[in-house]
Design an enzyme around this catalytic site. Structure first.
Site, PDB file in Angstrom:
ATOM      1  N   LYS A   1       0.870  -1.179   0.000  1.00 15.33           N
ATOM      2  CA  LYS A   1       0.000   0.000   0.000  1.00 15.33           C
ATOM      3  C   LYS A   1       0.893   1.211   0.000  1.00 15.33           C
ATOM      4  CE  LYS A   1      -3.769  -2.544   0.762  1.00 15.33           C
ATOM      5  NZ  LYS A   1      -5.065  -2.585   0.088  1.00 15.33           N
TER       6      LYS A   1
ATOM      7  N   LYS B   1       1.451  -9.552  -3.060  1.00 17.42           N
ATOM      8  CA  LYS B   1       0.291  -9.640  -3.946  1.00 17.42           C
ATOM      9  C   LYS B   1      -0.027  -8.281  -4.539  1.00 17.42           C
ATOM     10  CE  LYS B   1      -4.629  -9.940  -3.160  1.00 17.42           C
ATOM     11  NZ  LYS B   1      -4.681  -8.511  -3.361  1.00 17.42           N
TER      12      LYS B   1
ATOM     13  N   ASP C   1      -2.492  -5.383  -5.855  1.00 21.48           N
ATOM     14  CA  ASP C   1      -3.831  -5.033  -5.402  1.00 21.48           C
ATOM     15  C   ASP C   1      -4.834  -5.228  -6.544  1.00 21.48           C
ATOM     16  OD1 ASP C   1      -5.589  -4.227  -3.369  1.00 21.48           O
ATOM     17  OD2 ASP C   1      -4.059  -2.890  -2.583  1.00 21.48           O
ATOM     18  N   GLU C   2      -6.107  -5.316  -6.185  1.00 22.41           N
ATOM     19  CA  GLU C   2      -7.113  -5.671  -7.195  1.00 22.41           C
ATOM     20  C   GLU C   2      -7.239  -4.640  -8.308  1.00 22.41           C
ATOM     21  OE1 GLU C   2      -7.844  -4.970  -4.019  1.00 22.41           O
ATOM     22  OE2 GLU C   2      -8.947  -3.090  -4.230  1.00 22.41           O
TER      23      GLU C   2
ATOM     24  N   HIS D   1      -9.481 -12.976  -6.565  1.00 19.80           N
ATOM     25  CA  HIS D   1      -9.966 -11.827  -5.792  1.00 19.80           C
ATOM     26  C   HIS D   1     -11.441 -11.626  -6.143  1.00 19.80           C
ATOM     27  CE1 HIS D   1     -10.197  -7.854  -3.997  1.00 19.80           C
ATOM     28  NE2 HIS D   1      -8.977  -8.004  -3.512  1.00 19.80           N
TER      29      HIS D   1
ATOM     30  N   LYS E   1     -12.181  -4.784   8.169  1.00 20.47           N
ATOM     31  CA  LYS E   1     -12.825  -3.537   7.752  1.00 20.47           C
ATOM     32  C   LYS E   1     -14.046  -3.762   6.846  1.00 20.47           C
ATOM     33  CE  LYS E   1     -10.028  -2.869   3.570  1.00 20.47           C
ATOM     34  NZ  LYS E   1      -8.960  -2.170   2.879  1.00 20.47           N
TER      35      LYS E   1
HETATM   36  C1  CAP Z   1      -6.830  -5.624   1.839  1.00 20.72           C
HETATM   37  C2  CAP Z   1      -7.194  -5.504   0.394  1.00 20.72           C
HETATM   38  C3  CAP Z   1      -8.090  -6.626  -0.159  1.00 20.72           C
HETATM   39  C4  CAP Z   1      -9.429  -6.811   0.560  1.00 20.72           C
HETATM   40  C5  CAP Z   1     -10.478  -7.520  -0.268  1.00 20.72           C
HETATM   41  C6  CAP Z   1      -7.853  -4.183   0.093  1.00 20.72           C
HETATM   42  O1  CAP Z   1      -6.010  -4.591   2.270  1.00 20.72           O
HETATM   43  O2  CAP Z   1      -6.011  -5.539  -0.374  1.00 20.72           O
HETATM   44  O3  CAP Z   1      -8.330  -6.292  -1.485  1.00 20.72           O
HETATM   45  O4  CAP Z   1      -9.183  -7.575   1.696  1.00 20.72           O
HETATM   46  O5  CAP Z   1     -11.602  -7.841   0.465  1.00 20.72           O
HETATM   47  O6  CAP Z   1      -7.518  -3.620  -0.945  1.00 20.72           O
HETATM   48  O7  CAP Z   1      -8.724  -3.777   0.865  1.00 20.72           O
HETATM   49  P1  CAP Z   1      -5.857  -4.246   3.808  1.00 20.72           P
HETATM   50  P2  CAP Z   1     -12.039  -9.359   0.748  1.00 20.72           P
HETATM   51  O8  CAP Z   1      -5.126  -5.404   4.445  1.00 20.72           O
HETATM   52  O9  CAP Z   1      -5.023  -2.987   3.839  1.00 20.72           O
HETATM   53  O10 CAP Z   1      -7.219  -4.041   4.366  1.00 20.72           O
HETATM   54  O11 CAP Z   1     -10.809 -10.068   1.258  1.00 20.72           O
HETATM   55  O12 CAP Z   1     -13.130  -9.265   1.745  1.00 20.72           O
HETATM   56  O13 CAP Z   1     -12.471  -9.904  -0.553  1.00 20.72           O
HETATM   57 MG    MG Z   2      -6.910  -5.088  -2.237  1.00 18.88          MG
END
Ligand code: CAP
Ligand code: MG
Length: 430
Positions: free
Chosen positions: A150, A176, A178-179, A268, A308
């Site tokens: 991040k 990983k 990010d999406e 994801h 979160k």
């Molecule tokens: C987590 C994360 C993931 C989410 C996806 C984000 O980051 O990289 O994409 O967890 O949600 O971008 O929020 P943090 P889920 O660790 O900084 O929160 O796993 O519920 O599909």
């Molecule tokens: Mg993410």
């Protein structure tokens, strides 16, 4: 109206090859429950809003039947002839298609799908599954750790590589993407993947630990395959897809390609909450997760219960159970579900992620067991001592749980973990 009632038959016994769907149905005012379930069965199989002159007895036999109802929950059986084997978008167009827009219903939720053996065997399923991933990551028992650098967007290739190196050196197994990071101007996919995998090789040599990179290949389908081949050519072993934004067809195509390349697929679920969050309309994450196992993701996000993002404990538990086990009759949560025999399809490794930090790790492992991937972004990059210490703190929290040492006690001799707990606190397992 009578044409709808032909799709309701409480005497019907589903055949071995039928696919069963569990819906939650809320009829609109003036529509009886029986008519509402008939309308759903009709529109999702081979009926429509009026009687047809083209409906022969042979075609009529292929109709879906609502065969069981309890409260607002209805089960509908679909003969397998209605489906093209091995075609996930076609399944979705049927059982998760037009029906969501019917005026005769105020709410409709697809809670679960039970696949028959014949239908299951027309899909690939996971190539690696939990054991396969553990084997190539060389991690026997503890949860696998992953960190998403991040800020999620904006770092250039150089900055990204530096952060990735620190995360790996700090003891996290996987970095990983990010999406929403794919190939923007600030970090071209090809350039970044090549560079980060070189860093990965260097850290593996230095530490003697296995490390991996989840390259997000989500994009236009032909280009997605090009990127997957590139990852393979650079020595990567994992690709990642946002399966809902890319679509079921793209996911299936990637699964086929990954068979040839021997790549594992991280799935994801960005976008799922658009239709899974409303408990009265849309579709459950449970049903989606079964599609991921069917098509063949190796790892899938399931939530945290404490982080979160929304996702209650019962729901997270049901998802983990569905992905990693054959269904046991004793398993019960408040989630409404059907029994599913997976007929040997490999399990998917559940990924717990979203707002996690070291102080939540005991809760998560207590809830889900050690067969998980714990994915922590902000909870690593936000550690006041920096990213490498942040990674170390995450690893320390896992080690403490595996060694059955209370986190606060472990933190006394581990300063990185101490810094994390001071910043974010600690949540007890329930
Ligand atoms: C987590 C994360 C993931 C989410 C996806 C984000 O980051 O990289 O994409 O967890 O949600 O971008 O929020 P943090 P889920 O660790 O900084 O929160 O796993 O519920 O599909
Ligand atoms: Mg993410």
């Amino acid at each position: 109206m009578s044409q709808y009632l032909d799709f309701v038959d409480f005497k019907y016994k589903p055949g071995n090859n039928d696919i069963i769907c569990l819906f939650r149905i809320e009829p609109a005012p003036g529509i009886s429950k029986r008519e509402a379930m008939g309308r759903v069965a009709a529109e999702s199989s081979n009926g429509t809003w009026t009687e047809l002159t083209t409906l022969t007895e042979r075609i009529r036999k292929m109709r879906a039947r609502a065969f069981s109802a309890s409260g607002e929950f209805v089960k509908i059986a679909y003969p397998i002839e209605l489906f093209e084997l091995g075609n996930a978008p076609q399944l979705m167009s049927s059982v998760a298609g037009n029906i969501f827009g019917m005026k005769a219903l105020d709410g409709l939720r697809l809670e679960d799908i039970e696949f028959s053996r014949k239908y299951i065997s027309s899909f690939k399923g996971p190539q690696f599954g939990v054991k396969g991933i553990r084997k190539f990551m060389k991690i026997k028992k503890r949860p696998i750790t992953a960190t998403v650098p991040k800020p999620k967007l904006g770092m250039n290739t150089n900055e990204y590589c530096k952060v990735a190196e620190k995360i790996w050196r700090g003891g996290v197994d996987i970095v990983k993407m990010d999406e929403n990071m794919t190939s923007q101007n600030f970090a071209d996919f090809y350039k970044t993947t090549r560079a980060v995998l070189k860093v990965r090789d260097k850290v593996e040599r230095d530490t003697g630990e296995r490390k991996a990179f989840l390259a997000n290949v989500t994009c236009e389908t032909k280009e997605m395959l090009r990127r997957a081949k590139f990852v393979h050519g650079q020595g990567g072993e994992f690709v990642m897809i946002d399966f809902l934004t890319a679509g079921f067809a793209a996911f299936q195509t990637l699964r086929n390609e990954c068979e040839d390349l021997g790549l594992a697929i991280h799935v994801h679920r960005a976008f799922h909450s658009a239709f899974t969050r409303n408990k009265e309309h849309g579709m459950s994450m449970l049903a989606l997760s079964k599609l991921v196992r069917l098509i063949g993701g190796d790892t899938l996000h399931i939530g945290t219960a404490v982080g979160k993002l929304v996702g209650a404990r019962d729901e997270v538990l049901a998802l983990e159970h569905e992905l990693e086990h054959e269904m046991e009759p004793s398993f019960r949560t408040k989630q409404h579900f059907l029994a599913q025999d997976w007929y040997g399809v490999k399990p998917v490794l559940a990924v717990s992620s979203g707002g996690l930090h070291p102080g939540l790790i005991p809760y998560v492992i207590d809830m889900l067991g050690p067969d998980i991937m714990v994915q922590v972004g902000g909870g690593v990059l936000g550690n006041p001592m920096g990213p490498e210490s942040g990674a170390r703190a995450l690893r320390q929290s896992i080690d403490a749980v595996m060694e059955r040492i209370p986190l606060k006690e472990y933190a006394r001799s581990h300063k990185e973990l101490k810094a994390a707990l001071e910043k974010w606190g600690y949540t007890k397992p329930v």
